[in-house]
Motif scaffolding. Sequence first.
Motif, PDB file in Angstrom:
ATOM      1  N   LYS A  80      -6.339  -4.778  -1.893  1.00 50.67           N
ATOM      2  CA  LYS A  80      -6.554  -3.781  -0.833  1.00 50.67           C
ATOM      3  C   LYS A  80      -5.228  -3.163  -0.351  1.00 50.67           C
ATOM      4  N   VAL A  81      -4.169  -3.960  -0.358  1.00 48.55           N
ATOM      5  CA  VAL A  81      -2.869  -3.426   0.085  1.00 48.55           C
ATOM      6  C   VAL A  81      -2.432  -2.308  -0.862  1.00 48.55           C
ATOM      7  N   LYS A  82      -2.656  -2.523  -2.164  1.00 45.26           N
ATOM      8  CA  LYS A  82      -2.278  -1.477  -3.130  1.00 45.26           C
ATOM      9  C   LYS A  82      -3.111  -0.202  -2.943  1.00 45.26           C
ATOM     10  N   LEU A  83      -4.337  -0.358  -2.456  1.00 44.05           N
ATOM     11  CA  LEU A  83      -5.169   0.831  -2.204  1.00 44.05           C
ATOM     12  C   LEU A  83      -4.686   1.567  -0.948  1.00 44.05           C
ATOM     13  N   ILE A  84      -4.313   0.800   0.072  1.00 46.53           N
ATOM     14  CA  ILE A  84      -3.745   1.436   1.274  1.00 46.53           C
ATOM     15  C   ILE A  84      -2.500   2.232   0.862  1.00 46.53           C
TER      16      ILE A  84
END
Length: 278
Positions: A80-84
């Motif tokens: 999810k951090v990479k998507l943010i």
Amino acid sequence: MNEKIFRLKTFEKASYCRHFEEEVIKNLKLKNINIPTYVSAGQEFIAASMATICEDLKIKPLIFGQHRCHSIYISFGGDKVKLIDELLGRKTGCTKGMGGSASIASKEINMFGHDGLMGSNGPIGVGACFATNHPTIVFLGDAAAEEDYVLGGLGWASTKNIPLITVVEDNNLSILTEKKVRRNWEMSDVAKSFKMQGYNIDDDPIDLLKYSEIFFKKPCLLNVNTNRIFWHAGAGKDSDDTFDRYEEEKKRLGEDALAIDKKIKEEIKNLWKKQLEK
Ligand SMILES: Cc1ncc(C[n+]2csc(CCOP(=O)(O)OP(=O)(O)O)c2C)c(N)n1
């Protein structure tokens, strides 16, 4: 799998998707996100159910989504951090800040990014599945499914009996044009005309679970009726009366769901806060 456990596991994934998208909406309004963004809130139970079923089957499929794909990425375990970071245009994003919302890719979860040509992921997914014989899921919108090259791919999948699931996320809209204006036929009937199993169902998780016995054993198509809560792109709403599967499931599952919802809301809020402060 026991129905209640399945619903709860799926709700947990959907909750990550929903709270992620709520932060996306917030950050679109604040102009922290400055790129075309396709929010999947309202439709998240489709990807969440498919991911829960795949986990139970211990299958890590090849995944071909299209532009509205945040929930697919999150449900199948994308970082999810990479998507943010991707949505913030950073090099640390899942496609190095160059794919944006519409072209999310991840080697870790076998997810291939979309190129923007509606429906292209249909035949590309069929080709990948045919070449590798690896279980594959193609997610299409109800408009993308109408493209001629999608239909050619379905015919080939049926003829070669490959382990492909085509999931049509049918939110009834092509940007703003309703399905009844565009056509008088259903994708489940198209699948049947290609001698493939085709079903027209709702996005209630149990409706998807019902068909899991045939998953990846032979090609099939699920046309899943769902609702888009926000505009085609961006943060606006067409209506405040749109049926919301997430709220419906929260009510049905009671206390258990409320606790999951509360915990995940906080977790996702903190994740965004931390990334925005970087
Ligand atoms: C071949 C092609 N035609 C038209 C477009 C413009 N376009 C972008 S998204 C979209 C609607 C897609 O609707 P659907 O596939 O149902 O997905 P949804 O947006 O509802 O998730 C259209 C027509 C495009 N990108 N590619």
